[in-house]
Design a protein around this motif. Sequence first.
Motif, PDB file in Angstrom:
ATOM      1  N   ALA A 157       0.847  -1.197   0.000  1.00 11.23           N
ATOM      2  CA  ALA A 157       0.000   0.000   0.000  1.00 11.23           C
ATOM      3  C   ALA A 157       0.882   1.247   0.000  1.00 11.23           C
ATOM      4  CB  ALA A 157      -0.920   0.000   1.214  1.00 11.23           C
ATOM      5  N   PRO A 158       0.387   2.341  -0.569  1.00  7.40           N
ATOM      6  CA  PRO A 158       1.184   3.581  -0.606  1.00  7.40           C
ATOM      7  C   PRO A 158       1.647   4.008   0.783  1.00  7.40           C
ATOM      8  CG  PRO A 158      -0.805   3.798  -1.934  1.00  7.40           C
ATOM      9  CD  PRO A 158      -0.922   2.498  -1.190  1.00  7.40           C
ATOM     10  N   GLY A 159       2.942   4.326   0.883  1.00  9.05           N
ATOM     11  CA  GLY A 159       3.513   4.856   2.115  1.00  9.05           C
ATOM     12  C   GLY A 159       3.884   3.827   3.157  1.00  9.05           C
ATOM     13  N   VAL A 160       3.629   2.551   2.906  1.00  8.72           N
ATOM     14  CA  VAL A 160       3.915   1.527   3.915  1.00  8.72           C
ATOM     15  C   VAL A 160       5.389   1.132   3.848  1.00  8.72           C
ATOM     16  CG1 VAL A 160       3.420  -0.826   4.704  1.00  8.72           C
ATOM     17  CG2 VAL A 160       1.552   0.697   4.018  1.00  8.72           C
ATOM     18  N   LEU A 161       6.029   1.184   5.003  1.00 16.74           N
ATOM     19  CA  LEU A 161       7.437   0.806   5.154  1.00 16.74           C
ATOM     20  C   LEU A 161       7.500  -0.487   5.957  1.00 16.74           C
ATOM     21  CD1 LEU A 161      10.542   1.470   5.094  1.00 16.74           C
ATOM     22  CD2 LEU A 161      10.165   2.635   7.282  1.00 16.74           C
ATOM     23  N   ARG A 162       8.191  -1.469   5.412  1.00 13.09           N
ATOM     24  CA  ARG A 162       8.430  -2.711   6.158  1.00 13.09           C
ATOM     25  C   ARG A 162       9.788  -2.588   6.846  1.00 13.09           C
ATOM     26  NH1 ARG A 162       6.617  -7.940   6.189  1.00 13.09           N
ATOM     27  NH2 ARG A 162       5.420  -7.685   4.253  1.00 13.09           N
ATOM     28  N   LEU A 163       9.770  -2.650   8.152  1.00 13.66           N
ATOM     29  CA  LEU A 163      11.007  -2.626   8.930  1.00 13.66           C
ATOM     30  C   LEU A 163      11.641  -4.015   8.885  1.00 13.66           C
ATOM     31  CD1 LEU A 163       9.661  -0.495  11.897  1.00 13.66           C
ATOM     32  CD2 LEU A 163      11.296   0.241  10.153  1.00 13.66           C
ATOM     33  N   PRO A 164      12.932  -4.136   9.195  1.00  6.25           N
ATOM     34  CA  PRO A 164      13.590  -5.447   9.142  1.00  6.25           C
ATOM     35  C   PRO A 164      12.899  -6.525   9.979  1.00  6.25           C
ATOM     36  CG  PRO A 164      15.238  -3.740   9.262  1.00  6.25           C
ATOM     37  CD  PRO A 164      13.898  -3.063   9.461  1.00  6.25           C
ATOM     38  N   SER A 165      12.258  -6.148  11.080  1.00  2.07           N
ATOM     39  CA  SER A 165      11.558  -7.121  11.928  1.00  2.07           C
ATOM     40  C   SER A 165      10.271  -7.631  11.284  1.00  2.07           C
ATOM     41  CB  SER A 165      11.208  -6.484  13.275  1.00  2.07           C
ATOM     42  OG  SER A 165      10.263  -5.437  13.077  1.00  2.07           O
ATOM     43  N   GLY A 166       9.846  -6.978  10.205  1.00  3.35           N
ATOM     44  CA  GLY A 166       8.582  -7.324   9.572  1.00  3.35           C
ATOM     45  C   GLY A 166       7.445  -6.391   9.944  1.00  3.35           C
ATOM     46  N   ARG A 167       7.665  -5.545  10.951  1.00  2.00           N
ATOM     47  CA  ARG A 167       6.637  -4.566  11.315  1.00  2.00           C
ATOM     48  C   ARG A 167       6.367  -3.653  10.113  1.00  2.00           C
ATOM     49  NH1 ARG A 167       9.230  -5.461  16.253  1.00  2.00           N
ATOM     50  NH2 ARG A 167       7.909  -5.208  18.103  1.00  2.00           N
ATOM     51  N   LEU A 168       5.086  -3.306   9.941  1.00  2.00           N
ATOM     52  CA  LEU A 168       4.683  -2.402   8.870  1.00  2.00           C
ATOM     53  C   LEU A 168       4.214  -1.092   9.486  1.00  2.00           C
ATOM     54  CD1 LEU A 168       2.613  -4.929   6.730  1.00  2.00           C
ATOM     55  CD2 LEU A 168       4.964  -4.181   6.326  1.00  2.00           C
ATOM     56  N   VAL A 169       4.722   0.017   8.968  1.00  2.00           N
ATOM     57  CA  VAL A 169       4.344   1.347   9.441  1.00  2.00           C
ATOM     58  C   VAL A 169       4.040   2.177   8.199  1.00  2.00           C
ATOM     59  CG1 VAL A 169       5.084   3.371  10.751  1.00  2.00           C
ATOM     60  CG2 VAL A 169       5.922   1.118  11.390  1.00  2.00           C
ATOM     61  N   ALA A 173       3.764  -3.929  15.967  1.00  2.00           N
ATOM     62  CA  ALA A 173       3.787  -5.392  15.929  1.00  2.00           C
ATOM     63  C   ALA A 173       2.380  -5.970  15.806  1.00  2.00           C
ATOM     64  CB  ALA A 173       4.479  -5.944  17.171  1.00  2.00           C
ATOM     65  N   THR A 174       1.365  -5.210  16.287  1.00  2.00           N
ATOM     66  CA  THR A 174      -0.003  -5.746  16.301  1.00  2.00           C
ATOM     67  C   THR A 174      -1.052  -4.766  15.799  1.00  2.00           C
ATOM     68  OG1 THR A 174      -0.286  -5.022  18.599  1.00  2.00           O
ATOM     69  CG2 THR A 174       0.483  -7.296  18.245  1.00  2.00           C
ATOM     70  N   GLU A 175      -0.677  -3.519  15.519  1.00  2.00           N
ATOM     71  CA  GLU A 175      -1.630  -2.475  15.146  1.00  2.00           C
ATOM     72  C   GLU A 175      -1.201  -1.816  13.827  1.00  2.00           C
ATOM     73  OE1 GLU A 175      -4.375  -1.784  17.000  1.00  2.00           O
ATOM     74  OE2 GLU A 175      -3.793  -3.323  18.442  1.00  2.00           O
ATOM     75  N   ARG A 176      -2.123  -1.044  13.251  1.00  2.00           N
ATOM     76  CA  ARG A 176      -1.802  -0.239  12.063  1.00  2.00           C
ATOM     77  C   ARG A 176      -1.322   1.134  12.549  1.00  2.00           C
ATOM     78  NH1 ARG A 176      -6.547  -2.571  10.636  1.00  2.00           N
ATOM     79  NH2 ARG A 176      -7.682  -0.657  11.090  1.00  2.00           N
ATOM     80  N   VAL A 177      -0.028   1.329  12.505  1.00  2.00           N
ATOM     81  CA  VAL A 177       0.596   2.557  12.994  1.00  2.00           C
ATOM     82  C   VAL A 177       0.909   3.462  11.813  1.00  2.00           C
ATOM     83  CG1 VAL A 177       2.643   3.507  14.142  1.00  2.00           C
ATOM     84  CG2 VAL A 177       1.525   1.449  15.044  1.00  2.00           C
ATOM     85  N   GLU A 178       0.620   4.747  12.005  1.00  2.00           N
ATOM     86  CA  GLU A 178       0.891   5.758  10.988  1.00  2.00           C
ATOM     87  C   GLU A 178       1.762   6.856  11.592  1.00  2.00           C
ATOM     88  OE1 GLU A 178      -2.102   7.607   8.097  1.00  2.00           O
ATOM     89  OE2 GLU A 178      -2.167   8.949   9.832  1.00  2.00           O
ATOM     90  N   ILE A 179       2.734   7.293  10.826  1.00  2.00           N
ATOM     91  CA  ILE A 179       3.565   8.449  11.167  1.00  2.00           C
ATOM     92  C   ILE A 179       3.290   9.476  10.077  1.00  2.00           C
ATOM     93  CG2 ILE A 179       5.900   9.316  11.550  1.00  2.00           C
ATOM     94  CD1 ILE A 179       5.130   7.147  13.576  1.00  2.00           C
ATOM     95  N   ALA A 180       2.936  10.701  10.456  1.00  2.00           N
ATOM     96  CA  ALA A 180       2.532  11.671   9.432  1.00  2.00           C
ATOM     97  C   ALA A 180       2.936  13.086   9.819  1.00  2.00           C
ATOM     98  CB  ALA A 180       1.014  11.605   9.226  1.00  2.00           C
ATOM     99  N   CYS A 181       3.318  13.848   8.795  1.00  2.00           N
ATOM    100  CA  CYS A 181       3.573  15.283   8.928  1.00  2.00           C
ATOM    101  C   CYS A 181       2.875  15.965   7.761  1.00  2.00           C
ATOM    102  CB  CYS A 181       5.074  15.577   8.952  1.00  2.00           C
ATOM    103  SG  CYS A 181       5.938  15.276   7.399  1.00  2.00           S
ATOM    104  N   GLY A 182       3.103  17.243   7.586  1.00  2.00           N
ATOM    105  CA  GLY A 182       2.425  17.972   6.525  1.00  2.00           C
ATOM    106  C   GLY A 182       2.671  17.403   5.142  1.00  2.00           C
ATOM    107  N   TYR A 198      11.001   3.762   1.466  1.00  2.00           N
ATOM    108  CA  TYR A 198       9.827   4.613   1.696  1.00  2.00           C
ATOM    109  C   TYR A 198       9.737   5.745   0.671  1.00  2.00           C
ATOM    110  CZ  TYR A 198       6.869   8.198   3.807  1.00  2.00           C
ATOM    111  OH  TYR A 198       5.922   9.167   4.003  1.00  2.00           O
ATOM    112  N   ASP A 199      10.722   6.646   0.670  1.00  2.00           N
ATOM    113  CA  ASP A 199      10.705   7.796  -0.240  1.00  2.00           C
ATOM    114  C   ASP A 199      12.142   8.253  -0.457  1.00  2.00           C
ATOM    115  OD1 ASP A 199      10.684  10.641  -1.086  1.00  2.00           O
ATOM    116  OD2 ASP A 199       8.521  10.494  -0.799  1.00  2.00           O
ATOM    117  N   ALA A 200      12.532   8.363  -1.697  1.00  2.00           N
ATOM    118  CA  ALA A 200      13.914   8.727  -2.038  1.00  2.00           C
ATOM    119  C   ALA A 200      14.310  10.104  -1.516  1.00  2.00           C
ATOM    120  CB  ALA A 200      14.119   8.660  -3.549  1.00  2.00           C
ATOM    121  N   ARG A 201      13.319  10.964  -1.227  1.00  2.00           N
ATOM    122  CA  ARG A 201      13.633  12.320  -0.732  1.00  2.00           C
ATOM    123  C   ARG A 201      13.321  12.481   0.754  1.00  2.00           C
ATOM    124  NH1 ARG A 201      11.033  16.378  -4.834  1.00  2.00           N
ATOM    125  NH2 ARG A 201       9.247  15.045  -4.500  1.00  2.00           N
TER     126      ARG A 201
END
Length: 143
Positions: free
Chosen positions: A9-21, A83-92, A124-127
């Motif tokens: 999905a757009p903006g989803v980052l998979r961390l090495p542990s498998g967690r998705l943010v 690990a168990t929830e849909r976590v979002e990190i967001a700024c402008g 995630y994003d090249a910039r």
Amino acid sequence: MTEAWHPTAPGVLRLPSGRLVRGRALRRPVPPGPLPTYAVHLYGKEPPAVPWEAHWLRWPDFRLPHDPAHARILLHEAWTLAATERVEIACGGGRGRTGTALACLAVIDGVPPDRAVAFVRRHYDARAVETPWQRRYVRHFTL
């Protein structure tokens, strides 16, 4: 346990542990699909309310968090919940502050601090992580 983000999905980052943010821009509409269950909003002023649990971290555009200790607490909580929830990190805009916070999550997840910015830019994003002081913040981010 909540249904996870879809890994492509757009903006989803998979961390090495498998967690998705998911990272996103608050200036844009919420993407289609499931809503977050937990979010950290990185903004200089209090962001608009959302119908899910969200925490405001005062973080002006192109800058660093006003309270680094509070930032560490919220980012650790976001990492734990991912690990168990849909976590979002967001700024402008979804790049500088969001990328910096995502890089800090990568450090918590085990990515060496000197490689975390490159990891986020690649996955995630090249910039992402826009300023030299944001890159330095990630390199010195402590657990």
